[in-house]
Every structure is written in structure tokens, then in C-alpha cells.
Design an enzyme around this catalytic site. Structure first.
Site, PDB file in Angstrom:
ATOM      1  N   HIS A  59      -2.814  -6.500  -9.513  1.00 12.92           N
ATOM      2  CA  HIS A  59      -4.238  -6.306  -9.786  1.00 12.92           C
ATOM      3  C   HIS A  59      -5.003  -7.625  -9.778  1.00 12.92           C
ATOM      4  O   HIS A  59      -6.199  -7.648  -9.578  1.00 12.92           O
ATOM      5  CB  HIS A  59      -4.445  -5.627 -11.146  1.00 12.92           C
ATOM      6  CG  HIS A  59      -4.046  -4.179 -11.149  1.00 12.92           C
ATOM      7  ND1 HIS A  59      -3.107  -3.689 -12.011  1.00 12.92           N
ATOM      8  CD2 HIS A  59      -4.453  -3.144 -10.393  1.00 12.92           C
ATOM      9  CE1 HIS A  59      -2.949  -2.396 -11.790  1.00 12.92           C
ATOM     10  NE2 HIS A  59      -3.750  -2.030 -10.814  1.00 12.92           N
ATOM     11  N   LYS A  99      -1.517   1.844 -18.146  1.00  8.39           N
ATOM     12  CA  LYS A  99      -0.472   1.208 -17.336  1.00  8.39           C
ATOM     13  C   LYS A  99      -0.714  -0.297 -17.313  1.00  8.39           C
ATOM     14  O   LYS A  99      -1.843  -0.750 -17.488  1.00  8.39           O
ATOM     15  CB  LYS A  99      -0.498   1.766 -15.918  1.00  8.39           C
ATOM     16  CG  LYS A  99      -0.166   3.240 -15.880  1.00  8.39           C
ATOM     17  CD  LYS A  99       0.494   3.613 -14.571  1.00  8.39           C
ATOM     18  CE  LYS A  99       0.751   5.105 -14.539  1.00  8.39           C
ATOM     19  NZ  LYS A  99       0.471   5.697 -13.243  1.00  8.39           N
ATOM     20  N   HIS A 147      -1.087  -5.617 -13.955  1.00  3.85           N
ATOM     21  CA  HIS A 147      -0.060  -6.532 -13.454  1.00  3.85           C
ATOM     22  C   HIS A 147      -0.613  -7.493 -12.407  1.00  3.85           C
ATOM     23  O   HIS A 147      -1.785  -7.433 -12.043  1.00  3.85           O
ATOM     24  CB  HIS A 147       1.133  -5.747 -12.911  1.00  3.85           C
ATOM     25  CG  HIS A 147       0.753  -4.800 -11.825  1.00  3.85           C
ATOM     26  ND1 HIS A 147       0.457  -5.218 -10.554  1.00  3.85           N
ATOM     27  CD2 HIS A 147       0.584  -3.451 -11.834  1.00  3.85           C
ATOM     28  CE1 HIS A 147       0.159  -4.176  -9.821  1.00  3.85           C
ATOM     29  NE2 HIS A 147       0.209  -3.084 -10.580  1.00  3.85           N
TER      30      HIS A 147
HETATM   31  N1  ARG Z   1      -6.291   2.425  -9.543  1.00  2.00           N
HETATM   32  C1  ARG Z   1      -5.773   2.125  -8.236  1.00  2.00           C
HETATM   33  C2  ARG Z   1      -4.481   1.321  -8.369  1.00  2.00           C
HETATM   34  O1  ARG Z   1      -4.244   0.663  -9.351  1.00  2.00           O
HETATM   35  C3  ARG Z   1      -6.739   1.342  -7.384  1.00  2.00           C
HETATM   36  C4  ARG Z   1      -8.050   2.004  -7.096  1.00  2.00           C
HETATM   37  C5  ARG Z   1      -8.746   1.420  -5.918  1.00  2.00           C
HETATM   38  N2  ARG Z   1     -10.034   2.007  -5.657  1.00  2.00           N
HETATM   39  C6  ARG Z   1     -10.240   3.196  -5.094  1.00  2.00           C
HETATM   40  N3  ARG Z   1     -11.476   3.620  -4.972  1.00  2.00           N
HETATM   41  N4  ARG Z   1      -9.246   3.958  -4.688  1.00  2.00           N
HETATM   42  O2  ARG Z   1      -3.677   1.345  -7.439  1.00  2.00           O
END
Ligand code: ARG
Length: 566
Positions: free
Chosen positions: A130, A124, A127
Site C-alpha cells: 500500500h 487488514k 502493508h
Molecule cells: N482495496 C484494494 C486493495 O487493497 C485497492 C482498491 C483500489 N481502488 C479501486 N477503485 N479498486 O487491493
């Protein structure tokens, strides 16, 4: 020179309280109210008197110290004005001696803080949302290290879940290897989107995708090698961005890392008697805590985002024995974290309540059309933003300073620094209105302004022909208001570092940097430095050296480079 301690000693002699306790209550008052203040409000209970009366009584019996010039009672406070020469000498000598380390403390000694940040999703787009997690997390990482903790940075990559079954199905139907190798994530995203459109027409595709997910779970070689390939393709792209930002993680343990550990954790939740069935799924009911149920297992037995987070937290606690584990994500995941933190508590892990901390942040508003170009479709990619920042900065340098050496490298440091600084200029919860003109302005409260001030200080030192720190400085020669204001701004920095760490707010560092830079520029305006002579010149150069050292350290704490020429 520890002025707080010296003042506490005087107060202790006057009223018999414990020195350490007094040190802890001494405050730094607002401008013109003195350099330190001792509030007497908490003593009202002990002495059974009104605070102003206590202040007056303590003040009456205060002895003298060579470091304290005078003091005055204002309401319930005793305000202290310290001897300017020793104040200046204490602060500046400390910086000349320790360098940037002067801001550091060791309050976190022996303790580990895990920081879960950036964490993009495989296949994905990486963006701009992030970007915030990445830069805030990186800054907290550096701030906690500077506070004496051992920071441990974790990239919790989104590398497992239903989307991979869909992606395998889409790839097998419509995908092309070369195209993916060439276009990377954007091609994977296209396939993923296509899967959804096609599955609307032919819902049996969903069963096919589920089949591939089951294959992945069962360790099927073909399914797993495709999955691994998607991961590699994506990582290549993520790493390009991390390289631009100069960010590394201590662990890239994504969600899939916990696959094998999850059955035992689900078993444990069950054995604690808090797992129950709801519409075929397994959930932990949180009604009592005014939250929707936390999903643990899907009706087909698949695990979910919270299941993986619970498992990861238990693993991290066991492996790193953290004092705190921070999760840096957008505010829209607030409920997710509140839910599974509660599940851990209900499982009997009391530490979850105060050691797990969600660090939320606001959105990035892209503003009016055209402010941010979206070369790669409708999402704004982080890589594009950083590249555009660098390109724009190259143009500015070309106009302002075309003869600069290493133009490309410096443009990268300034352009990227500008984006990072802007991201952390306000409390993280505030939304950001993205505006190139504001971000890249060399005169506003911006990254380039701070970097430029640093470069200016470096240039003064170069012109003075001084490599290292001046020695044996006569600080009694520093007496004017703007010089003393600069000294104060530098002296306040260590306390600001702790405040930034305790509140998880990098903007406290960026604001202090602005304060130091503005004070520096006033000092520079009001005092001739290279034009002065002898001991005066040396004393002023000591201030320049200290300012440049502090600014460089502050930029480092934000994750920004400090070029010596701009
Ligand atoms: N991959 C998730 C996202 O892009 C964020 C993860 C954050 N960390 C966690 N331990 N949940 O929304």
C-alpha cells in the site's frame, strides 16, 4: 524569455509555416547539439523534398535575433545555440520572480483529475504494498495540480464485503473488546485468520458469517455498529501512517459508500442486455475481448469488487465530471481494471476507454532475511518501515551532526523522505529491492542526497546573509561550463513536469532532481561563491537561490519535505 517562440518566429519568417505549429515541433537536443532543435522530417510531405535539403533551405534564409548566437544544419535538423546570457537570465529570473511556481503550467486549467490511491482494506494490515500506491498517488496528485488540473484524491477504502460477516462471527465467538482497542488491526487480523482455520473444521461457520453479512445489508443495528467499530479502529491506524506521510484525501468514500447506488447500476447493466447467468452468478461475458467474464452478482445476490468499482466510476463521473480518473494499484489488479473498464464501454459509456486509467506498479522485494524487520508478524507493515527509517536516520544524524536543532523532526523528514524517494526513483512498473543501506545513503542517488543538497544551498544563502532573491543580476558573468549546466538542468524542469504527468511517472521528477543536484554540486565545486565579490558573487548567489527553490519544489512534487538544515 520564451526561446522556443523566438526561434519559431525566425523559422516562420524563413519558410512561411505557422508559428504555433513550429513551437510544438521544436525539441531539446542531447548535450552539445545545441539548446534547441527544429526537426524537418514532418515537412518532407509538405515540401516534397528530403529533410536535410529542407533544413538547409530554411537555414539559408534565417534572419538574426539577439537571442540566437548561431545555428547549424545536422542531417534533417537545424540546431540552435542561443545566447548564453539571455538564456541564463531568462531561466534564472523566472525562478527568482515566481519561486517554485516556475515549473507549473496551466494546460489542465478547468479540468478535474480524480486519483484513487492508497485504498487499504479495513481490518487488514496496511502493508508495504500500500505504501507504493500511497506515495505514487500522492505525487501524481501534486503533479496534476502543478499542471493546472484540479486533483481530487479519493481513498477507496475496502470497507465492505464477505470478510465483515466473518469478522463479526469471529469477534462474537472469540473476540475481546479491550484487546481490539489495544492491539487494533493486528488483533482483528488474528480473529479473521482464526475464523478461516475454524471454518475448515466446521463449515457451518461460513453460513453464520453469511448471515451476519445479510444483517449488515439489511441495516441491522448491532451488525452495523460492529462494522463501524472495525472501521474506526482501522482508520485510527491508517491515519497514523497518513500523518507520518503528511497525506490527506479529498474523500474517504470507501466501497460501502456505493451500497445504495448498486441495485440501479445492476439494473442498468441488465437493461443493456449484457448481463447473463453463469453457474448461478450474474456476469458480463468478455470472451470477445479475450478476458474472463466480469462478475457482477454472486449467486446469493451479493455484489462484488467490480460491481462497486463500476458504480463508483459512474458516481465520480457524474459528481466530479473528471477529465481522467486514475487508479493506482499493484500490477496484479491489471485484469480487474481491464474487465470492468470494458463493461462500462459495453454499457455505452465511451469515455471509459480513455478517461479511466489504471496506473499499475511493481512489487516490493523485501530482499534477504533481516533487511526489513518484521516486528508485527509475517507481513511488513508500512508503519514499521517508516518508523525504522526514522530511527536509523536519527542514528546517522547523531553521528554526523549531533548539535543539529530539532533533530527528531528532521530525522522524520529525512527518514520518511528517503523511503518515498526510493519508491519513485525508477519507472513504477519495476519491482523494488528494498535495501536500507542504499536508501539512506547521503551520497548516492537518494532522497537524503537531494535534501542535503538543498540544505547546503540554504546554508550558503544564510552565510551570505541573503534572505530573499538577489535582484538586478548581471548574467553575462555566468560563463563557465558547470554553471551553465546547472542553468540548463533548472530550465529543463518545467518540461519534465509535463512529461511526468503525461506518463504518470513521478520518477521523471526524481531523476531531474538528481540531475539538478549533481549539477549544483559541480557548480559549487568549480566556483567560489562566498569567496567571490561584487557582481560575480551576486550572480552566483542567484544560481544558488534558484537551485534551492527548484529542489524544494521538486521534493514537494514527490511528497517529500525539504529541511533547511541537516
Ligand atoms: N482495496 C484494494 C486493495 O487493497 C485497492 C482498491 C483500489 N481502488 C479501486 N477503485 N479498486 O487491493
Amino acid at each position: 524569455m520564451d526561446f522556443k517562440y523566438e526561434i519559431a518566429k525566425l523559422i516562420a519568417q524563413s519558410c512561411g509555416l505557422d508559428i504555433e505549429e513550429i513551437v510544438d515541433t521544436i525539441e531539446i537536443p542531447k548535450a552539445d547539439m545545441g539548446d534547441y532543435a527544429f526537426p524537418c522530417f514532418r515537412l518532407a510531405k509538405v515540401f516534397r523534398k528530403a529533410p536535410p535539403l529542407i533544413a538547409a533551405e530554411i537555414a539559408e534564409k534565417l534572419g538574426t535575433s539577439e537571442y540566437v548566437e548561431r545555428f547549424e544544419v545536422v542531417g534533417g535538423y537545424i540546431n540552435f545555440f542561443v545566447n548564453k546570457t539571455s538564456l541564463t537570465g531568462g531561466i534564472i529570473d523566472d525562478i527568482l520572480k515566481k519561486g517554485g511556481d516556475y515549473v507549473k503550467t496551466d494546460i489542465g486549467k478547468g479540468k478535474t483529475v480524480c486519483i484513487d490511491y492508497s485504498s487499504p482494506n479495513i481490518a487488514k494490515p496496511f502493508h508495504i504494498g500500500h505504501l507504493r500506491s500511497t506515495v505514487i498517488g500522492n505525487s501524481l496528485y501534486r503533479i496534476y495540480n502543478a499542471m493546472g488540473y484540479k486533483s481530487f484524491g479519493i481513498n477507496h477504502l475496502g470497507d465492505w464485503g464477505t470478510q465483515f460477516g466473518k469478522l463479526i462471527s469471529a469477534y462474537k465467538r472469540w473476540g475481546n473488546k479491550e484487546e481490539i482497542e489495544e492491539k487494533g488491526i493486528s488483533e482483528l487480523t488474528r480473529l479473521y485468520v482464526k475464523f478461516h482455520t475454524e471454518a475448515e473444521i466446521d463449515p457451518s461457520l461460513n453460513d453464520e458469517a453469511r448471515g451476519y453479512l445479510v444483517k449488515m445489508q439489511e441495516g441491522d443495528e448491532e451488525a452495523l455498529s460492529l462494522w463501524k467499530w472495525f472501521v474506526d479502529i482501522s482508520m485510527k491506524e491508517f491515519n497514523r501512517v497518513y500523518d507520518m506521510l503528511d497525506i490527506k484525501f479529498d474523500a474517504y468514500t470507501g466501497e460501502s459508500f456505493y451500497n445504495e447506488m448498486m441495485p440501479a447500476v445492476v439494473e442498468e447493466i441488465k437493461s443493456k442486455g449484457i448481463l447473463k447467468e453463469s453457474e448461478g452468478a450474474q456476469v458480463v461475458d468478455l470472451e470477445e475481448y479475450k478476458m474472463p467474464p466480469c462478475l457482477i452478482l454472486r449467486s446469493d445476490g451479493g455484489t462484488l469488487y467490480p460491481t462497486r468499482d463500476i458504480t463508483a466510476a459512474l458516481y465520480r463521473k457524474k459528481t466530479y465530471d473528471f477529465a481522467k480518473c486514475l487508479y493506482v494499484t499493484a500490477i496484479d489488479q491489471k485484469l480487474h481494471f481491464a474487465q470492468w473498464f470494458k463493461v462500462l464501454e459495453l454499457m455505452g459509456y465511451d469515455w471509459a476507454a480513455d478517461e479511466l486509467v489504471h496506473i499499475p506498479f511493481g512489487l516490493v522485494n523485501l530482499g534477504a532475511e533481516g533487511k526489513l524487520s518484521t516486528r508485527s508478524g509475517h507481513v511488513v507493515l508500512m508503519e514499521d518501515v517508516l518508523r525504522e527509517a526514522v530511527e536509523k536516520t536519527e542514528k546517522i544524524i547523531e553521528e554526523k551532526n549531533p548539535d543539529l536543532e530539532n533533530k527528531k523532526e528532521i530525522a522524520a523528514q529525512v527518514g520518511i523522505g528517503a523511503v518515498i524517494f526510493d519508491d519513485m526513483f525508477n519507472s513504477r512498473i519495476k519491482n523494488i529491492a528494498f535495501d536500507w543501506n542504499k536508501i539512506l545513503n547521503f551520497e548516492g542517488e537518494t532522497g537524503p542526497y537531494v535534501q542535503y543538497t538543498h540544505a547546503r544551498a540554504c546554508s550558503i544563502m544564510r552565510k551570505a546573509g541573503l534572505e530573499g532573491a538577489p535582484e538586478n543580476v548581471d548574467y553575462s558573468l555566468i560563463t563557465d561550463k558547470s554553471s551553465l549546466a546547472l542553468v540548463k538542468a533548472l530550465g529543463d524542469f518545467p518540461a519534465k513536469l509535463i512529461e511526468a504527468g503525461e506518463k504518470y511517472e513521478p520518477f521523471i521528477i526524481s531523476r531531474q532532481l538528481i540531475e539538478i543536484c549533481q549539477s549544483f554540486n559541480r557548480f559549487y565545486r568549480d566556483n567560489s561563491i562566498l569567496g567571490s565579490e561584487g557582481e560575480v558573487r551576486k550572480a552566483r548567489l542567484a544560481l544558488v537561490y534558484a537551485a534551492k527553490t527548484a529542489i524544494k519544489e521538486g521534493l514537494y512534487l514527490l511528497g517529500i519535505k525539504a529541511p533547511e538544515r541537516m
